[in-house]
Enzyme design. Sequence first.
Site, mmCIF file in Angstrom:
data_model
loop_
_atom_site.group_PDB
_atom_site.id
_atom_site.type_symbol
_atom_site.label_atom_id
_atom_site.label_comp_id
_atom_site.label_asym_id
_atom_site.label_seq_id
_atom_site.Cartn_x
_atom_site.Cartn_y
_atom_site.Cartn_z
ATOM 1 N N GLN A 6 49.883 -103.015 -23.817
ATOM 2 C CA GLN A 6 49.143 -101.704 -23.859
ATOM 3 C C GLN A 6 49.494 -101.432 -23.158
ATOM 4 O O GLN A 6 49.651 -102.026 -21.338
ATOM 5 C CB GLN A 6 47.491 -102.860 -23.587
ATOM 6 C CG GLN A 6 46.464 -101.235 -23.137
ATOM 7 C CD GLN A 6 44.896 -101.944 -23.530
ATOM 8 O OE1 GLN A 6 44.344 -103.302 -23.451
ATOM 9 N NE2 GLN A 6 44.457 -101.077 -23.258
ATOM 10 N N HIS A 42 42.002 -97.463 -27.512
ATOM 11 C CA HIS A 42 42.569 -96.281 -28.680
ATOM 12 C C HIS A 42 43.131 -97.228 -30.078
ATOM 13 O O HIS A 42 43.483 -98.890 -29.699
ATOM 14 C CB HIS A 42 43.831 -95.878 -27.753
ATOM 15 C CG HIS A 42 44.880 -96.438 -27.393
ATOM 16 N ND1 HIS A 42 44.885 -97.045 -26.415
ATOM 17 C CD2 HIS A 42 46.191 -97.100 -27.767
ATOM 18 C CE1 HIS A 42 46.261 -97.519 -25.502
ATOM 19 N NE2 HIS A 42 46.857 -97.752 -26.831
HETATM 20 P P1 AMP Z 1 49.583 -98.771 -25.663
HETATM 21 O O1 AMP Z 1 50.968 -99.017 -25.550
HETATM 22 O O2 AMP Z 1 48.994 -99.341 -26.544
HETATM 23 O O3 AMP Z 1 48.822 -98.466 -24.435
HETATM 24 O O4 AMP Z 1 49.771 -96.681 -26.420
HETATM 25 C C1 AMP Z 1 50.021 -95.647 -25.868
HETATM 26 C C2 AMP Z 1 50.458 -94.767 -26.184
HETATM 27 O O5 AMP Z 1 49.649 -93.675 -25.554
HETATM 28 C C3 AMP Z 1 51.257 -95.081 -26.189
HETATM 29 O O6 AMP Z 1 52.011 -95.142 -27.685
HETATM 30 C C4 AMP Z 1 51.904 -93.356 -25.743
HETATM 31 O O7 AMP Z 1 53.449 -93.347 -26.357
HETATM 32 C C5 AMP Z 1 51.178 -92.834 -26.007
HETATM 33 N N1 AMP Z 1 50.812 -91.768 -24.808
HETATM 34 C C6 AMP Z 1 51.007 -92.247 -23.744
HETATM 35 N N2 AMP Z 1 51.538 -90.655 -22.865
HETATM 36 C C7 AMP Z 1 50.533 -89.339 -24.121
HETATM 37 C C8 AMP Z 1 50.309 -88.323 -24.475
HETATM 38 N N3 AMP Z 1 50.218 -87.867 -23.164
HETATM 39 N N4 AMP Z 1 49.947 -87.938 -25.235
HETATM 40 C C9 AMP Z 1 50.060 -88.623 -26.683
HETATM 41 N N5 AMP Z 1 50.543 -89.982 -26.290
HETATM 42 C C10 AMP Z 1 50.540 -90.457 -24.945
#
Ligand code: AMP
Length: 117
Positions: free
Chosen positions: A96, A102
């Site tokens: 995370q 999410h």
């Molecule tokens: P997690 O690692 O489960 O916390 O997932 C966070 C996710 O958010 C990752 O897959 C990132 O690629 C995605 N992410 C980070 N910044 C953005 C952004 N500005 N727009 C869309 N996705 C994003």
Amino acid sequence: MTEEDRSIFSRIIDREIPARIVAETETIIAFHDVAPQAPVHVLVVPKTAQYVTVNELAAADPGLLAEMVKMAQSLADDLAQGDYRLVFNSGASAGQTVFHVHAHVLAGALEEGTLAG
Ligand code: AMP
């Protein structure tokens, strides 16, 4: 909450930074992940920044969690063939990076070694 504490997802929800939004209700937003790990990789995010993990969300507001699952199915129906994986990374050591709960909706052929593989 200070400005620095607000997550990147809160900034997307408030339209402070752009995202490829695909669905939105009063309580949830969904947008394409900026670094997709599958042909379809959409994030389903509750608008409230109150919960960090799916466990916290499930305990406090199971109805909102159910709405997220319903939206995931609807996105998989619209963007893929209806089948999908639903991934919640819970905790930094599990991958995370954004501490605003999410769900990752992943559909299509998945690459080996991805977060869902
Ligand atoms: P997690 O690692 O489960 O916390 O997932 C966070 C996710 O958010 C990752 O897959 C990132 O690629 C995605 N992410 C980070 N910044 C953005 C952004 N500005 N727009 C869309 N996705 C994003």
